[in-house]
Design an enzyme around this catalytic site. Structure first.
Site, mmCIF file in Angstrom:
data_model
loop_
_atom_site.group_PDB
_atom_site.id
_atom_site.type_symbol
_atom_site.label_atom_id
_atom_site.label_comp_id
_atom_site.label_asym_id
_atom_site.label_seq_id
_atom_site.Cartn_x
_atom_site.Cartn_y
_atom_site.Cartn_z
ATOM 1 N N CYS A 102 35.644 26.349 50.623
ATOM 2 C CA CYS A 102 35.778 26.874 49.269
ATOM 3 C C CYS A 102 34.385 27.001 48.662
ATOM 4 C CB CYS A 102 36.638 25.925 48.431
ATOM 5 S SG CYS A 102 36.910 26.459 46.740
ATOM 6 N N HIS B 246 45.070 30.546 49.215
ATOM 7 C CA HIS B 246 43.973 29.740 48.680
ATOM 8 C C HIS B 246 43.598 30.208 47.265
ATOM 9 C CE1 HIS B 246 40.041 27.507 49.227
ATOM 10 N NE2 HIS B 246 39.721 28.332 48.238
ATOM 11 N N GLU B 247 43.408 31.516 47.104
ATOM 12 C CA GLU B 247 42.980 32.036 45.798
ATOM 13 C C GLU B 247 44.093 31.938 44.754
ATOM 14 O OE1 GLU B 247 39.895 32.326 45.414
ATOM 15 O OE2 GLU B 247 39.388 32.386 47.546
ATOM 16 N N HIS C 255 44.044 28.578 43.324
ATOM 17 C CA HIS C 255 42.993 28.456 42.297
ATOM 18 C C HIS C 255 43.510 28.892 40.927
ATOM 19 C CE1 HIS C 255 39.241 27.046 43.926
ATOM 20 N NE2 HIS C 255 39.252 27.926 44.916
#
Length: 182
Positions: A89, A131-132, A135
């Site tokens: 990351c 993953h994003e 976030h």
């Protein structure tokens, strides 16, 4: 080029759910350009707006031959296969650990002009989308690691030169799979 500083693990903005984008205007297009330029300069596969300190549901990606951005993204899991693999990351520079993700997802959202977009691709793209999107929900991938790996990760983060000593917070992902890591 409008490269922005990337917020590091421990910054509260990384633990706050981002707001839906409601205005598809010049300011949003500027944000997408900043995200893209910063991601490219940092050599990342993706970056989400909270990593630049902006609490909006937007991310850019460039992985495995796919490149673009999504505004107000969602994703649907396709099948029941998982992938385990190294993940890093930009907000946790220089460190990587194996993380479990769904092997196939279809992401939907809008582009910066308010037009619908659907993204589907390789296992690497699926990993990036998950993953994003995490976030955007205030979740950092170390939250998804198995217990032993997470303990090792937290120790390595605390020892990293860039870490400022803030007390790290762990958070559960609202997306399927959390709690089922390795």
């Amino acid at each position: 080029m409008t490269v922005q500083p990337i917020r590091l693990f421990g910054d509260p903005v990384l633990r706050t759910r981002a707001a839906e984008v409601t205005d598809f205007d010049a300011e949003l297009r500027h944000l997408v350009r900043d995200l893209w330029d910063t991601m490219q300069e940092a050599g990342g596969a993706g970056i989400a707006a909270p990593q630049l300190g902006v609490g909006l549901r937007v991310f850019t990606y460039h992985c495995d031959g796919f490149a673009g951005h999504l505004v107000n993204p969602t994703f649907e899991v396709v099948g029941d296969e998982y992938q385990d693999g190294p993940e890093g990351c930009l907000s946790i520079p220089g460190l990587r650990w194996d993380c479990r993700r769904h092997l196939h997802v279809v992401a939907k959202g809008w582009n910066m002009h308010g037009e619908p977009v659907e993204v589907e691709g390789s296992d690497l793209l699926a990993r990036c989308v998950q993953h994003e999107t995490d976030h955007l929900d205030g979740v950092v991938f170390v939250d998804r690691l198995d217990v032993e790996t997470r303990k090792r990760a937290m120790r390595e983060i605390r020892e990293a030169d860039w870490f400022d000593g803030a007390v790290p917070v762990l958070k559960q992902s609202p997306h399927p799979l959390f709690g089922e890591a390795n």
